[in-house]
Design an enzyme around this catalytic site. Structure first.
Site, PDB file in Angstrom:
ATOM      1  N   GLU A  56     -16.212  -5.831  16.208  1.00 27.86           N
ATOM      2  CA  GLU A  56     -14.829  -5.376  16.368  1.00 27.86           C
ATOM      3  C   GLU A  56     -14.385  -4.629  15.123  1.00 27.86           C
ATOM      4  O   GLU A  56     -14.926  -4.850  14.057  1.00 27.86           O
ATOM      5  CB  GLU A  56     -13.885  -6.592  16.478  1.00 27.86           C
ATOM      6  CG  GLU A  56     -14.123  -7.480  17.633  1.00 27.86           C
ATOM      7  CD  GLU A  56     -13.302  -8.767  17.519  1.00 27.86           C
ATOM      8  OE1 GLU A  56     -12.490  -8.891  16.581  1.00 27.86           O
ATOM      9  OE2 GLU A  56     -13.500  -9.635  18.380  1.00 27.86           O
ATOM     10  N   LYS A 108     -12.317  -4.077  11.869  1.00 22.56           N
ATOM     11  CA  LYS A 108     -11.608  -4.960  10.942  1.00 22.56           C
ATOM     12  C   LYS A 108     -10.293  -4.265  10.612  1.00 22.56           C
ATOM     13  O   LYS A 108     -10.275  -3.225   9.957  1.00 22.56           O
ATOM     14  CB  LYS A 108     -12.423  -5.181   9.673  1.00 22.56           C
ATOM     15  CG  LYS A 108     -11.743  -6.120   8.700  1.00 22.56           C
ATOM     16  CD  LYS A 108     -12.659  -6.479   7.557  1.00 22.56           C
ATOM     17  CE  LYS A 108     -12.076  -7.592   6.710  1.00 22.56           C
ATOM     18  NZ  LYS A 108     -10.723  -7.329   6.242  1.00 22.56           N
ATOM     19  N   ARG A 123      -0.782 -16.207   6.748  1.00 24.74           N
ATOM     20  CA  ARG A 123      -1.905 -17.058   6.386  1.00 24.74           C
ATOM     21  C   ARG A 123      -1.540 -17.983   5.236  1.00 24.74           C
ATOM     22  O   ARG A 123      -1.971 -19.123   5.177  1.00 24.74           O
ATOM     23  CB  ARG A 123      -3.124 -16.240   6.001  1.00 24.74           C
ATOM     24  CG  ARG A 123      -4.215 -17.189   5.480  1.00 24.74           C
ATOM     25  CD  ARG A 123      -5.585 -16.596   5.422  1.00 24.74           C
ATOM     26  NE  ARG A 123      -5.602 -15.394   4.666  1.00 24.74           N
ATOM     27  CZ  ARG A 123      -6.368 -14.364   4.949  1.00 24.74           C
ATOM     28  NH1 ARG A 123      -7.175 -14.428   5.972  1.00 24.74           N
ATOM     29  NH2 ARG A 123      -6.332 -13.292   4.218  1.00 24.74           N
ATOM     30  N   TYR A 130      -6.830 -11.111  17.892  1.00 22.05           N
ATOM     31  CA  TYR A 130      -8.296 -11.129  18.037  1.00 22.05           C
ATOM     32  C   TYR A 130      -8.924 -12.513  17.917  1.00 22.05           C
ATOM     33  O   TYR A 130     -10.136 -12.651  17.973  1.00 22.05           O
ATOM     34  CB  TYR A 130      -8.948 -10.220  16.999  1.00 22.05           C
ATOM     35  CG  TYR A 130      -8.430 -10.470  15.599  1.00 22.05           C
ATOM     36  CD1 TYR A 130      -8.668 -11.677  14.958  1.00 22.05           C
ATOM     37  CD2 TYR A 130      -7.698  -9.494  14.936  1.00 22.05           C
ATOM     38  CE1 TYR A 130      -8.174 -11.911  13.694  1.00 22.05           C
ATOM     39  CE2 TYR A 130      -7.204  -9.729  13.661  1.00 22.05           C
ATOM     40  CZ  TYR A 130      -7.447 -10.942  13.045  1.00 22.05           C
ATOM     41  OH  TYR A 130      -6.951 -11.175  11.806  1.00 22.05           O
ATOM     42  N   LYS A 152     -19.159 -11.005  15.001  1.00 21.73           N
ATOM     43  CA  LYS A 152     -18.945 -12.419  15.312  1.00 21.73           C
ATOM     44  C   LYS A 152     -19.979 -12.898  16.320  1.00 21.73           C
ATOM     45  O   LYS A 152     -20.299 -12.169  17.261  1.00 21.73           O
ATOM     46  CB  LYS A 152     -17.561 -12.619  15.955  1.00 21.73           C
ATOM     47  CG  LYS A 152     -16.410 -12.124  15.135  1.00 21.73           C
ATOM     48  CD  LYS A 152     -15.088 -12.254  15.900  1.00 21.73           C
ATOM     49  CE  LYS A 152     -13.958 -11.727  15.057  1.00 21.73           C
ATOM     50  NZ  LYS A 152     -12.680 -11.682  15.758  1.00 21.73           N
ATOM     51  N   LYS A 201     -17.995  -4.018   5.226  1.00 25.94           N
ATOM     52  CA  LYS A 201     -17.020  -3.049   4.726  1.00 25.94           C
ATOM     53  C   LYS A 201     -17.643  -1.665   4.643  1.00 25.94           C
ATOM     54  O   LYS A 201     -18.729  -1.499   4.065  1.00 25.94           O
ATOM     55  CB  LYS A 201     -16.548  -3.468   3.320  1.00 25.94           C
ATOM     56  CG  LYS A 201     -15.752  -4.761   3.299  1.00 25.94           C
ATOM     57  CD  LYS A 201     -14.319  -4.491   3.745  1.00 25.94           C
ATOM     58  CE  LYS A 201     -13.381  -5.561   3.247  1.00 25.94           C
ATOM     59  NZ  LYS A 201     -12.730  -5.308   2.025  1.00 25.94           N
ATOM     60  N   CYS A 260       3.265  20.454 -25.669  1.00 24.47           N
ATOM     61  CA  CYS A 260       3.606  19.766 -24.427  1.00 24.47           C
ATOM     62  C   CYS A 260       4.001  20.827 -23.401  1.00 24.47           C
ATOM     63  O   CYS A 260       4.876  21.648 -23.683  1.00 24.47           O
ATOM     64  CB  CYS A 260       4.753  18.791 -24.659  1.00 24.47           C
ATOM     65  SG  CYS A 260       5.468  18.179 -23.117  1.00 24.47           S
ATOM     66  N   CYS A 319       8.063  20.350 -22.702  1.00 23.38           N
ATOM     67  CA  CYS A 319       9.119  20.600 -23.694  1.00 23.38           C
ATOM     68  C   CYS A 319       8.670  21.478 -24.852  1.00 23.38           C
ATOM     69  O   CYS A 319       9.486  21.871 -25.678  1.00 23.38           O
ATOM     70  CB  CYS A 319       9.684  19.286 -24.211  1.00 23.38           C
ATOM     71  SG  CYS A 319       8.541  18.392 -25.284  1.00 23.38           S
ATOM     72  N   CYS A 332       2.661  13.769 -25.913  1.00 20.90           N
ATOM     73  CA  CYS A 332       3.809  14.557 -26.365  1.00 20.90           C
ATOM     74  C   CYS A 332       4.598  13.693 -27.341  1.00 20.90           C
ATOM     75  O   CYS A 332       4.912  12.554 -27.044  1.00 20.90           O
ATOM     76  CB  CYS A 332       4.665  14.936 -25.158  1.00 20.90           C
ATOM     77  SG  CYS A 332       6.319  15.447 -25.596  1.00 20.90           S
ATOM     78  N   CYS A 380      11.687  14.490 -24.626  1.00 17.32           N
ATOM     79  CA  CYS A 380      11.063  15.413 -23.671  1.00 17.32           C
ATOM     80  C   CYS A 380      11.607  15.102 -22.266  1.00 17.32           C
ATOM     81  O   CYS A 380      11.725  13.930 -21.887  1.00 17.32           O
ATOM     82  CB  CYS A 380       9.552  15.202 -23.695  1.00 17.32           C
ATOM     83  SG  CYS A 380       8.661  16.031 -22.382  1.00 17.32           S
TER      84      CYS A 380
END
Ligand code: IVH
Length: 736
Positions: A114, A116, A137, A226, A290, A314, A412, A415, A436, A441
């Protein structure tokens, strides 16, 4: 690795996991991808296996996470909600099958595969077909009661369709948001200048844990079921049968699943799922394999944490190749210049990516990434995409090594001020960055304002990136506290668009900000300290400081911080003066004796600090934090901030619980005392845990009266409140 090292590393990994658990489960704001998180857990598991003497029952490898938050009623699950073990390779999946084969004595095993679902786990209880409760949970055995919020999910029937109905059944599933709904909510938040959610899972989790169900109803949560928990009487014999049953009851189930025989077919199904998962309604970061047969499931059993009959595979983070057109520079709230990759738009993990992070200049060099390169980018979980590598073989001619300093002309980019190279401490490696040097700034100002208003700081929702930048750009805000001086009218008409295409902020949003900024006045010192972006003061340090000081005024002259610095000085001196000091060895017996004596004296001074002002002080507040906090509040910008707060009447209180002779007591001062100045007496009262009040009431513990005491003294006599003079006051302070 030596056992000592291993023990340290284990403690370190556990701390990192705990921190990331809190970010993920409680705040729904993870900072690392699932992949990185799993890598931490894996590393911990491997060490615990090698050094079982350090394995404890409460290790994160032995128990599921904890998603409980304050404000919800806690409810016990009838049957524990377990989590799943993860695998990342075909070999590991086959090892799972091999374990089951051995355990059950047959390799003729049927599986379901199935998707996930990347959402938030819940358990629904139905009694005689009627929905009664929804619980997160939590810690596995008990979770938060989110029934009211779950009732707002339209696709969930409150009454199961007729058929064979258990008396009591716990049905497990996942709450999620579709990508479309996620984008709709984020677009709305962006328009209102609010912070964006990083991904649908976080938004779903953040939503279900809202205490206001009316708010929840406005976001279209979805659910998919599920699994089964407690079920009386039992109604199914297989996972495939369960899916059919859930569906017949009218519950939403996974759109696609495979019922297969043997591990080869299961592996093939996993591959198929990987190919079509982006077309599913929910985010899918893996496959769950499963055992199909419920009797076999029961026989295989479970550990404390996960069933042995199921496993999650995964999917690898997805990558794509594209061209790097340019590297732009962003300036953050601390002034650090961060390079960003501007990419040829490319489709990755279901969304179009045109920018990715390059972290810092060192990393660009290390990976040899040049403008014009073909690069590989990765989207791990739902975090910001990153550039993984370049392909020098396909590099356009003349592409030169990237030089950040040259690219910004040594200034920078926002600025035009000087930039300097500084060391930055990252999680596990230190690097070099450009910064910077100008506190004023515009980019830094906007960054600090956005941070000031962020959820973790003062939670003035509505002043996210765009709004903060506009307020600074138009000169309404210099320092974050200036936000309090921006009138409602100015906020209402604030133009977030352009002159040609105006987009005004609007009264509704503006009113929300005004309400939120007023509410923030009452937040404790720790929040304000964090919100003001004091260098080196993160959330934990801010909390520790906020718990050890009662106000900014006390923090500025903090005896604690001075003691920390003094101790560091003494420790350094003791090291230098130690007769056996490597850098400064004693030259003669006489020298040795003199220094030994000196060190004994230094030791005593250190011990006195430890027992005195440093007693119970946490390790978080070291000399670096102490120095930078003191320096900041003595600096021009730091003093300016404090003055503005004072001007606004904002005086956040620390959450210190000082225990002393006046704890729980309230004192009123009146008249002139013979020796103590009024402020001195007040300081003494506060330091002894007491409160100073301006008027006498029945609740007043003592009235401290001096010469020419007036109406307060009369009032005290009238109410029968004890009146003391300075001598009696000093005696009480001394504990007499
Ligand atoms: S079955 C006994 N099936 O992933 C545990 N879980 O990382 C049975 N999840 O705790 C869980 N999709 O919250 C199962 N199709 C699916 C799932 C799924 C997502 C979640 C579930 C679980 C977590 C483990």
């Amino acid at each position: 690795m030596t056992p000592v090292h291993a023990q340290q590393r284990i403690a370190d990994l556990r701390a990192q996991i705990a921190r990331n658990d809190a970010l993920y489960f409680k705040q729904a704001q993870p900072e690392i991808s699932d992949f990185e998180y799993d890598a931490l857990k894996r590393a911990l598991g491997e060490l615990e296996e090698e050094f079982p003497q350090f394995l404890t029952k409460d290790s994160p490898t032995q128990r599921p996470g904890d998603d409980r938050v304050q404000g919800f009623r806690e409810v016990a699950h009838r049957q524990k909600m377990l989590s799943l073990d993860n695998t990342y390779s075909e070999a590991e999946l086959r090892a799972f099958h091999a374990r089951l084969t051995k355990l059950l004595g047959t390799d003729d095993l049927g599986y379901t595969v199935e998707p996930k679902i990347d959402g938030l786990a819940v358990s629904l209880t139905y009694e005689n077909g009627q929905f009664v409760r929804a619980v997160t949970r939590g810690k596995g055995d008990r979770g938060d009661d989110v029934t009211a919020n779950v009732r707002t999910i339209h696709s969930l029937p409150m009454q199961l369709a007729k058929g064979e109905m258990p008396r009591i059944v716990e049905i497990r599933g996942e709450i999620y948001l579709t990508a479309a709904e996620f984008e709709r909510i984020n677009a709305e938040r962006a328009a209102a200048g609010e912070e964006l959610y990083a991904n649908p899972r976080n938004l779903a989790a953040g939503t279900i844990k809202q205490l206001d169900s009316a708010e929840v109803a406005r976001r279209k949560l979805e659910i998919v079921l599920y699994g089964l928990g407690y079920c009386e009487p039992a109604v199914v014999e297989s996972q495939t049968g369960l899916q059919k049953k859930l569906s017949a009851w009218g519950l939403p189930v996974v759109e696609k699943s495979w019922t297969v025989h043997g591990i080869d077919a299961a592996w093939a199904a996993v591959g198929e799922l990987d190919r079509l998962r982006h077309g599913l309604a929910y985010g899918t970061d893996g496959a769950v394999v499963k055992l199909d047969n419920v009797d076999q499931q029961r026989e295989a059993g479970a550990t404390d944490k996960a069933p042995r009959w199921a496993i999650a595979y995964k999917f690898k983070p997805e990558t794509a190749r594209t061209r790097l057109h340019a590297i732009t520079i962003q300036v953050g709230k601390t002034g650090i210049l961060s390079p960003v990759a501007e990419l040829e738009p490319v489709l990755l993990a279901g969304s179009t990516i045109s920018r990715a992070t390059l972290h810092n200049e060192d990393e660009i060099r290390r990976k040899d990434i040049r403008i014009g390169d073909l690069v590989e980018i990765e989207k791990a979980g739902e975090v910001i995409p990153a550039v993984l590598q370049s392909f020098p073989a396909e590099r356009p001619e003349g592409a030169r090594e990237y030089d950040l300093f040259a690219a910004v002309g040594g200034k920078c980019p926002v600025c035009g001020s000087k930039i300097a190279r500084i060391e930055v401490a990252a999680e596990d490696a230190t690097g070099v960055a450009w910064k910077c040097q100008n506190y004023d700034c515009e980019a830094q100002r906007a960054g600090r304002l956005g941070f000031f208003c962020s959820r973790r700081a003062l939670a003035i929702d509505g002043v996210g990136g765009v709004v903060a930048a506009k307020l600074v750009e138009l000169g309404h805000v210099q320092d974050p506290p200036d936000l309090y001086d921006v009138p409602l009218g100015t906020l209402t008409t604030l133009n977030l668009g352009t002159a040609e295409e105006p987009r005004v902020f609007g009264e509704k949003n503006a009113t929300k900000i005004v309400a939120a900024r007023e509410a923030a006045r009452g937040l404790p010192l720790e929040k304000w300290l964090y919100a003001l972006s004091v260098p080196d003061v993160g959330e934990t340090t801010a909390r520790e400081l906020g718990r050890r000081h009662r106000s900014f005024a006390e923090l500025v002259y903090s005896p604690l911080l001075r003691a920390v610095l003094k101790k560091a000085e003494l420790v350094a001196q003791r090291e230098w003066e130690a007769p056996a000091s490597r850098k400064n060895p004693a030259k003669s017996d006489e020298d040795k004796a003199r220094r030994k004596e000196l060190c004994t004296r230094l030791e005593a001074e250190i011990a006195a600090l430890d027992a005195g002002p440093l007693a119970g002080a946490p390790g978080d507040i070291g000399p670096a934090v102490a120095a930078s906090t003191q320096e900041f509040f003595a600096s021009v910008p730091g003093r300016r901030l404090l003055k503005k707060l004072q001007h606004l009447g904002i005086d956040p209180q620390g959450t210190v619980a000082v225990v002393g002779v006046f704890t729980g007591k309230s004192l009123v001062l009146t008249g002139t005392l013979p020796t103590l100045k009024r402020e001195e007496a007040e300081q003494e009262i506060l330091a002894a845990g007491g409160k100073v009040s301006g008027s006498v009431s029945k609740k007043t513990s003592y009235v401290l009266a001096g010469e020419e005491a007036g109406s307060k003294l009369d009032k005290a006599k009238e109410l029968g409140v004890p009146v003391i003079n300075e001598a009696e006051f000093l005696r009480l302070l001394a504990g007499g």
